[in-house]
Design an enzyme around this catalytic site. Sequence first.
Site, PDB file in Angstrom:
ATOM      1  NE  ARG A   1      50.486  12.083   6.131  1.00  0.00           N
ATOM      2  CZ  ARG A   1      49.524  12.548   5.150  1.00  0.00           C
ATOM      3  NH1 ARG A   1      49.992  12.554   4.168  1.00  0.00           N
ATOM      4  NH2 ARG A   1      48.310  12.764   5.849  1.00  0.00           N
TER       5      ARG A   1
ATOM      6  CG  HIS B   1      44.504  10.388   8.250  1.00  0.00           C
ATOM      7  ND1 HIS B   1      45.202  11.273   8.714  1.00  0.00           N
ATOM      8  CD2 HIS B   1      44.196  10.655   6.977  1.00  0.00           C
ATOM      9  CE1 HIS B   1      45.451  12.228   8.037  1.00  0.00           C
ATOM     10  NE2 HIS B   1      44.929  11.879   6.816  1.00  0.00           N
TER      11      HIS B   1
ATOM     12  CD  GLN C   1      40.530  13.464   5.926  1.00  0.00           C
ATOM     13  OE1 GLN C   1      41.826  13.892   5.708  1.00  0.00           O
ATOM     14  NE2 GLN C   1      39.464  14.136   5.838  1.00  0.00           N
TER      15      GLN C   1
ATOM     16  CG  ASP D   1      41.132   6.408   1.691  1.00  0.00           C
ATOM     17  OD1 ASP D   1      41.630   7.328   0.954  1.00  0.00           O
ATOM     18  OD2 ASP D   1      41.993   5.795   2.668  1.00  0.00           O
TER      19      ASP D   1
ATOM     20  CB  CYS E   1      40.491  11.469   3.588  1.00  0.00           C
ATOM     21  SG  CYS E   1      41.536  10.086   2.668  1.00  0.00           S
TER      22      CYS E   1
ATOM     23  NE  ARG F   1      43.427  16.537   7.639  1.00  0.00           N
ATOM     24  CZ  ARG F   1      44.371  16.080   7.403  1.00  0.00           C
ATOM     25  NH1 ARG F   1      44.118  15.655   6.082  1.00  0.00           N
ATOM     26  NH2 ARG F   1      45.464  15.980   8.060  1.00  0.00           N
TER      27      ARG F   1
HETATM   28  N1  NVA Z   1      44.418   5.519   3.166  1.00  0.00           N
HETATM   29  C1  NVA Z   1      45.253   6.840   2.413  1.00  0.00           C
HETATM   30  C2  NVA Z   1      44.877   7.980   2.870  1.00  0.00           C
HETATM   31  C3  NVA Z   1      45.290   9.262   2.382  1.00  0.00           C
HETATM   32  C4  NVA Z   1      45.171  10.510   3.051  1.00  0.00           C
HETATM   33  C5  NVA Z   1      46.726   6.517   2.562  1.00  0.00           C
HETATM   34  O1  NVA Z   1      47.284   5.898   3.577  1.00  0.00           O
HETATM   35  O2  NVA Z   1      47.163   6.696   1.504  1.00  0.00           O
END
Ligand code: NVA
Length: 306
Positions: free
Chosen positions: A100, A127, A130, A223, A263, A291
Site C-alpha cells: 500500500r 484499490h 477492494q 467512499d 469500502c 476482502r
Molecule cells: N479512497 C480511500 C479508500 C480507503 C480504503 C482512501 O484512499 O483513503
Amino acid sequence: MRHFLADDDLSPAEQARVLDLAAELKRAPYDAKPLAGPRTVAMIFDKQTLRTQASFAAGIAELGGYPMLVDGALAGIGVRESVHDVARVLGRQAAMIVWRTYAQSRLEEMAEHAGVPVVNALTDDFHPCQLLADLLTIREHKQRLAGLTVAFVGDGACNMGNSWLLAGATAGLHVRVSSPDGYAPEAAMVERAAAIAATTGGSATLEPDPVAAVTGADVVVTDTWISMGKEEEAAARAAVFAPYSLTAELLGRATPDAIVLHCLPAYRGKEIDAEVLDGPRSVVWDEAENRRHAQKAILSFLLEAR
Ligand code: NVA
C-alpha cells in the site's frame, strides 16, 4: 510473471475465475495451502490500514503462508533506499509482495524489479483488491454481475472511483460515477473503462447529478470524501461534496432491493448517513469479510500464473 497492480490486469475471464475461486475458498477456508512451507508474503504499508492488513494477514495464514509485516516508515522506501533496491531485497525473502503506497509508479517500479508477484493493496490511483471483494459481495447478494447498474457517488477522482470504472467494466456492469465538478475521474480513465465495457456488454459513464445516477441503480456505492493524503483539503471538500451524501432519500431513488457498499472507514453524517450504513440495504460487513476471501483468490491465481 503476473502482478495485480490495477483492476484491468485481469481479463474479464480471469476476473470471473478469481471470483469463482474466492467463493470456493470462502466455502472451505482451510483446505487450500498454496503457500505451504510456510512461504513468506511481505506486506508493506506506507499509509494507514485496518482491513487490508488484517485480511491479508489472516488470508495468507489460511493459505499456509507467513505474513511478514514490513513497516513502511522504518523501511523508508524511496527515501532511505530506492524502490529498485528494496524490490531486489524483498524479492529474495518473500514469495510475493503486497504494498500500500502513494504513487502508482512506485508500485510499478517494485513489480519491475522484485522478481516475484506484486499486489496493489491501495495506491492513490487504484484499490483493486477492494473491488474483487466488492464484486464477490454483489454476486452473493444479487446472484449475478453482468447487466447490473452501479452508482458510485462521491469522490470519483480517487482510487475507488477509478477502480469501480475498470473492475466494473470488466465484470460487465453499467457503472455510473457521480461527482462534483473537479472531482470526476479523468477522461482517460473513463475511456479505458469504456473500451473494456465494449467487450463485456457493460458501460462506464459520468453522471454529475447524484439523483440521476442513483435512479434505478441495483448497487449504490460511496467512499470517504477525504482519501488518505488529502487531509488538508477536508474543510473545502466537505462543502463541495455535501449534495453527494448518501442519504436515505437519495437511496430511495435506487431499485427497491438495491444494496449499499462502502469500502470503509465510513464517516456517518458525511458521505453516508448512519441510517443507510447501518440499515437493511447495507452489506458493508460482508464486504469487509470478503476482502480475505478475494485476496486469497488473487494470491493463489498469481502463484499459479507464475
Ligand atoms: N479512497 C480511500 C479508500 C480507503 C480504503 C482512501 O484512499 O483513503
